[in-house]
Design an enzyme around this catalytic site. Structure first.
Site, PDB file in Angstrom:
ATOM      1  N   ILE A 172       1.315   3.758   2.355  1.00 54.93           N
ATOM      2  CA  ILE A 172       2.177   3.973   3.534  1.00 54.93           C
ATOM      3  C   ILE A 172       3.098   2.770   3.737  1.00 54.93           C
ATOM      4  O   ILE A 172       4.294   2.922   4.001  1.00 54.93           O
ATOM      5  CB  ILE A 172       1.335   4.233   4.810  1.00 54.93           C
ATOM      6  N   GLY A 193       0.836  -1.207   0.000  1.00 50.09           N
ATOM      7  CA  GLY A 193       0.000   0.000   0.000  1.00 50.09           C
ATOM      8  C   GLY A 193       0.864   1.248   0.000  1.00 50.09           C
ATOM      9  O   GLY A 193       2.101   1.169   0.015  1.00 50.09           O
ATOM     10  N   TYR A 204     -16.456   2.556   9.496  1.00 54.14           N
ATOM     11  CA  TYR A 204     -14.994   2.538   9.429  1.00 54.14           C
ATOM     12  C   TYR A 204     -14.417   2.943  10.782  1.00 54.14           C
ATOM     13  O   TYR A 204     -13.560   2.251  11.358  1.00 54.14           O
ATOM     14  CB  TYR A 204     -14.534   3.481   8.323  1.00 54.14           C
TER      15      TYR A 204
END
Ligand code: UDP
Length: 324
Positions: A12, A10, A153
């Site tokens: 990061i 990903g 979330y």
């Protein structure tokens, strides 16, 4: 050190993998490429210096066998794999909840089995609908109703935090939680909502800049390399065990002003187009209108606070998108 990075392909995770490799660690990545991409790590795989240092597994963290093997091999674990981006959560609510809750449970279960040091990446979303600033780790949490799926979330990441802290209290597992505020830098894609790569891409094409709502909502932005530094310092600190830390930048800016700044920095002829939230995300949407961290706790434990200025961050993102 042998480092396991879940979500290592990903945005990061790939920067974290790069920094760990540069300092001589062996890096194991597990990523299901749901929002990650091989493009993020190909330059690391192609580097001969990392031939026997980087091991990439395209698989899900829900796969017990592979997680057992990888957690057993590694000395410490950065758990970054998650459903990310407001758009992803709204488009795939069930998948997102399963990934975030069951995935983190699996990671913690394995870390506990082998007693491995683990850092869990959480999010500033967990704070919910605050208007005050700065947000501190002990603040209350304010969510909207369950009909508004954005909060799923926040709630799932909050449950991850509780599970991690419960493992620490019950089993002495060495966990640290980092609440990441809006992180930005090269390789971030705008495909899942993220505002800066979206605005920069629009500006470079001279397309209208899509500002949602009235544009008065504010954010602070953190440069991804600062986030990586903070995560490494946190996992290496004994004092961070069993604790929650904000990791975020300090320059608060409204989304309208951000759009203007990007137009000016790119020399674009784009205009600003205000789009009602309902049109952008449907009726069950609520934005967070303000999100500014206190990083005093991070600084007091690690001596570090993210300090890259917004102009610098934007110039890096513009250069990276122009170079594609
Ligand atoms: N935003 C916007 N236009 C876009 C994408 C995002 O105005 O094309 C706004 C979004 O509504 C939010 C802010 O920019 O207020 C930051 O959005 P992002 O998805 O990057 O992160 P969030 O802070 O919402 O998780």
């Amino acid at each position: 050190m042998r480092i396991l990075i879940t979500g290592g392909a990903g945005f990061i995770g790939s920067h974290l993998a790069q920094t760990c490799l540069e300092r001589g660690d062996e890096v194991y990545i597990i990523d299901d490429l749901s929002t990650g991409s091989m493009d993020n790590i190909r330059f690391l795989q192609d580097n001969p210096a990392y031939e026997n240092k980087l091991f990439v597994h395209i698989n899900t963290i829900l796969n017990a066998d592979i997680m057992l093997e990888l957690t057993g091999i590694c000395d410490m674990v950065f758990h970054l794999a998650a459903a990310v981006g407001v758009q992803t959560i709204l488009d795939k609510p069930l998948e997102s909840i399963v990934t975030n809750i069951q995935g983190t449970e699996k990671v913690l279960e394995m870390c506990n089995k082998f007693k491995k040091r683990v850092l869990i990446a959480s999010t500033s979303e967990v704070y919910g609908k605050h208007m005050h600033a700065p947000l501190v780790e002990t603040d209350n949490i304010i969510y909207g109703p369950s009909s508004k799926f954005r909060w799923s979330y926040a709630a799932s990441k909050l449950m991850d935090e509780f599970t991690a802290l419960a493992y620490h209290r019950t089993n002495g597992l060495e966990v640290t939680i980092a609440r990441l505020f809006n992180t930005v830098g090269p390789r971030q894609t705008g495909a899942y909502g993220m505002v800066i790569p979206r605005f920069v891409t629009q500006a470079l094409k001279n397309d209208p800049i899509t500002v949602f709502g009235d544009g008065n909502q504010t954010r602070t932005f953190t440069f991804v390399k600062d986030v990586v530094t903070a995560l490494i310092k946190l996992i290496e600190s004994d004092q961070s065990v069993g604790e929650v830390f904000n990791v975020g930048g300090h320059e608060e800016i409204s989304i309208s002003d951000l759009a203007q700044k990007i137009i000016q920095m790119t020399g674009s002829s784009s205009t600003i187009k205000l789009i009602p939230y309902e049109e952008a995300f449907g009726k069950d949407f609520e934005d967070m209108l303000r999100r500014v961290p206190s990083t005093d706790k991070l600084e007091s434990i690690t001596g570090f606070k993210p300090d890259k200025r917004l102009d610098f961050i934007l110039s890096q993102v513009i250069a990276s998108i122009m170079g594609k």
